[in-house]
Design a protein around this motif. Structure first.
Motif, PDB file in Angstrom:
ATOM      1  N   GLY A   1     -40.401  28.579  -0.954  1.00 41.35           N
ATOM      2  CA  GLY A   1     -41.010  27.560  -1.978  1.00 41.35           C
ATOM      3  C   GLY A   1     -42.039  26.587  -1.457  1.00 41.35           C
ATOM      4  N   CYS A   2     -41.742  26.251  -0.213  1.00 40.23           N
ATOM      5  CA  CYS A   2     -42.931  25.287   0.433  1.00 40.23           C
ATOM      6  C   CYS A   2     -43.985  26.223   0.853  1.00 40.23           C
ATOM      7  CB  CYS A   2     -42.069  24.769   1.710  1.00 40.23           C
ATOM      8  SG  CYS A   2     -40.808  23.497   1.164  1.00 40.23           S
TER       9      CYS A   2
ATOM     10  N   LEU B   1     -39.648  18.784  14.507  1.00 37.95           N
ATOM     11  CA  LEU B   1     -40.966  19.416  14.381  1.00 37.95           C
ATOM     12  C   LEU B   1     -41.912  19.106  13.211  1.00 37.95           C
ATOM     13  CD1 LEU B   1     -43.079  21.451  15.602  1.00 37.95           C
ATOM     14  CD2 LEU B   1     -41.550  23.511  14.606  1.00 37.95           C
ATOM     15  N   TYR B   2     -41.145  19.267  12.003  1.00 38.96           N
ATOM     16  CA  TYR B   2     -41.727  19.224  10.776  1.00 38.96           C
ATOM     17  C   TYR B   2     -42.088  17.666  10.736  1.00 38.96           C
ATOM     18  CZ  TYR B   2     -39.946  23.737   9.759  1.00 38.96           C
ATOM     19  OH  TYR B   2     -39.537  25.098   9.506  1.00 38.96           O
ATOM     20  N   GLY B   3     -41.325  16.774  11.130  1.00 36.00           N
ATOM     21  CA  GLY B   3     -41.730  15.175  10.897  1.00 36.00           C
ATOM     22  C   GLY B   3     -43.086  15.146  11.730  1.00 36.00           C
ATOM     23  N   THR B   4     -43.104  15.671  12.799  1.00 37.34           N
ATOM     24  CA  THR B   4     -44.488  15.388  13.753  1.00 37.34           C
ATOM     25  C   THR B   4     -45.599  15.971  12.861  1.00 37.34           C
ATOM     26  OG1 THR B   4     -42.914  15.536  15.796  1.00 37.34           O
ATOM     27  CG2 THR B   4     -45.546  15.757  15.828  1.00 37.34           C
TER      28      THR B   4
ATOM     29  N   THR C   1     -45.494  18.701   1.097  1.00 42.25           N
ATOM     30  CA  THR C   1     -45.070  19.820   1.221  1.00 42.25           C
ATOM     31  C   THR C   1     -44.233  19.959   2.561  1.00 42.25           C
ATOM     32  OG1 THR C   1     -46.502  21.133  -0.250  1.00 42.25           O
ATOM     33  CG2 THR C   1     -45.200  22.355   1.147  1.00 42.25           C
ATOM     34  N   ILE C   2     -45.066  19.611   3.669  1.00 44.03           N
ATOM     35  CA  ILE C   2     -44.285  19.616   5.014  1.00 44.03           C
ATOM     36  C   ILE C   2     -43.238  18.552   4.866  1.00 44.03           C
ATOM     37  CG2 ILE C   2     -44.887  19.346   7.537  1.00 44.03           C
ATOM     38  CD1 ILE C   2     -47.774  20.282   6.876  1.00 44.03           C
TER      39      ILE C   2
ATOM     40  N   ALA D   1     -52.238  25.046  -2.331  1.00 49.93           N
ATOM     41  CA  ALA D   1     -53.113  24.116  -1.636  1.00 49.93           C
ATOM     42  C   ALA D   1     -54.125  24.660  -1.049  1.00 49.93           C
ATOM     43  CB  ALA D   1     -52.369  22.816  -0.946  1.00 49.93           C
ATOM     44  N   ARG D   2     -53.792  25.537  -0.458  1.00 54.43           N
ATOM     45  CA  ARG D   2     -54.921  26.295   0.665  1.00 54.43           C
ATOM     46  C   ARG D   2     -56.031  27.065  -0.214  1.00 54.43           C
ATOM     47  NH1 ARG D   2     -58.059  25.909   4.941  1.00 54.43           N
ATOM     48  NH2 ARG D   2     -58.654  27.948   5.803  1.00 54.43           N
TER      49      ARG D   2
END
Length: 385
Positions: free
Chosen positions: A89-90, A151-154, A69-70, A97-98
């Protein structure tokens, strides 16, 4: 730790990006609502699943879903395709999931450590989580200067690392007869919680206090419009409660809470409410950070007491479902609290919304001391000792 770091960085990006895309306080609340609704709808079933299936496998599958998702957020941001709808949506996917991850995670802990080590273990676990809450937002604010995609990639890389670590975790779950999915089974945790005034009182106190006193969703507004700072300032504000929490956890590890746990819990929540008011009235970055530091320290006291009481008062065969109830109370206070803050801020403004929330928290403390005298008089965490 790796996942917590990923999640804390992610929250900075979500808040700053959605506010810049929409310039709306309500949108900040909708991000929290999107993460909350799946947990509200699925958590009771997730508790049943945690009591009847391999908790380790559940945790691994949920962590993998979070990673994917991330990654979607990272790719769409890098390609310039990100929209509020994709973010919402994400958030829904992460909330789903949580919903399954939280009961399984909480139910695993008492099978890993003994009862006499449970409180210290929960303290150190919370300390580690809060340490990432210090580093994560500040690091996220700095990485965001390179773009949301960076940021999202990290965050994706950190989340993937956590999934790989979990894959090698050794955990043995007692075999028990699997129960069919029935209304009685699904509501068993809620019924047990309702009949135990110590458990119900502690988790509902935390829920309503944080629901009313939460300022997390409004931090982008406070940072940009009131304190006139940027993403780095937002990172500092998000990190401040965790700094206070870590300092308090170190103190609690050195001086564990032994006696008068009930009164100490109520005092901690009252301090949380009072500091919320101070934060709402502050127009200086340093004072806002100090208020958040104290809020984090007070919340850590409440978290350790509540988490330990829930685990010690619950038999193992019920821990998944009771943990599900605890999770839905926590998500209600956090995600629904963000939505409530966003709606109220859109209606009356950010500062009045924060101050009203702090006053409401103090009111909750007064009512709960009257309604839950067993909790208010509770002396020790483990009454069997």
């Amino acid at each position: 730790m790796a996942f917590s770091l990923a999640f804390q960085m992610l929250l900075v990006g979500l808040g700053w990006q959605i506010y810049n895309l929409t310039d709306s306080a309500l949108s900040l609340g909708l991000v929290g609502l999107a993460r909350y609704l799946p947990q509200l709808l699925l958590t009771f079933y997730a508790g049943h699943v945690a009591d009847n299936h391999d908790r380790h496998l559940i945790l691994l599958l949920c962590r993998s879903a979070m990673t994917l998702t991330i990654a979607v957020l990272a790719v769409t941001s890098i390609m310039g395709l990100i929209t509020p709808a994709i973010i919402y949506g994400c958030c829904i996917a992460m909330g789903t999931a949580r919903a399954f991850e939280a009961p399984a995670t909480q139910a695993m802990v008492p099978n890993i450590v003994s009862a006499d080590l449970l409180a210290p273990a929960l303290t150190w676990t919370a300390s580690g989580r809060e340490a990432t809450t210090i580093v994560g937002p500040a690091l996220g604010g700095l990485i965001y200067l390179l773009g949301a995609g960076a940021l999202y990639g990290t965050s994706t890389a950190c989340c993937l690392l956590s999934a790989l670590i979990l894959a090698n975790l050794r955990y043995r779950q007692d075999r028990r007869e699997k129960r069919p999915v029935t209304l009685d089974s699904l509501l068993g945790g809620l019924r047990f919680t309702w009949r135990n005034p110590v458990i119900f009182g502690s988790i509902s106190l935390d829920m309503f206090a944080v629901l009313l006193g939460s300022v997390t969703a409004l931090l982008p507004i406070v940072a940009r419009d009131i304190l006139e700072t940027g993403p780095w300032g937002l990172g500092l504000l998000r990190s401040a409660p965790a700094v206070g929490a870590v300092l308090m956890s170190v103190y609690l590890a050195w001086r564990p809470i032994g006696r008068r746990v009930g009164p100490k819990m109520f005092v901690a929540v009252a301090v949380f409410g009072a500091m919320t008011i101070v934060f709402g009235l502050s127009e200086m970055l340093w004072l806002s950070i100090v208020a958040l530091l104290v809020m984090g320290a007070a919340d850590m006291v409440s978290v350790v007491i509540r988490s330990t009481l829930v685990q010690l008062e619950t038999p193992d065969e019920m821990r998944g479902r009771v943990s599900a109830v605890n999770s839905i109370f926590i998500s209600t206070s956090n995600q629904l609290g963000e939505f409530e803050s966003g709606v109220l801020a859109a209606w009356v403004g950010a500062v009045p919304a924060i101050v009203i929330g702090g006053i409401g928290t103090l009111g909750v403390v007064a009512l709960w001391m009257r309604w839950f005298p067993d909790l208010a008089r509770r002396d020790r965490l483990d009454m069997r000792a």
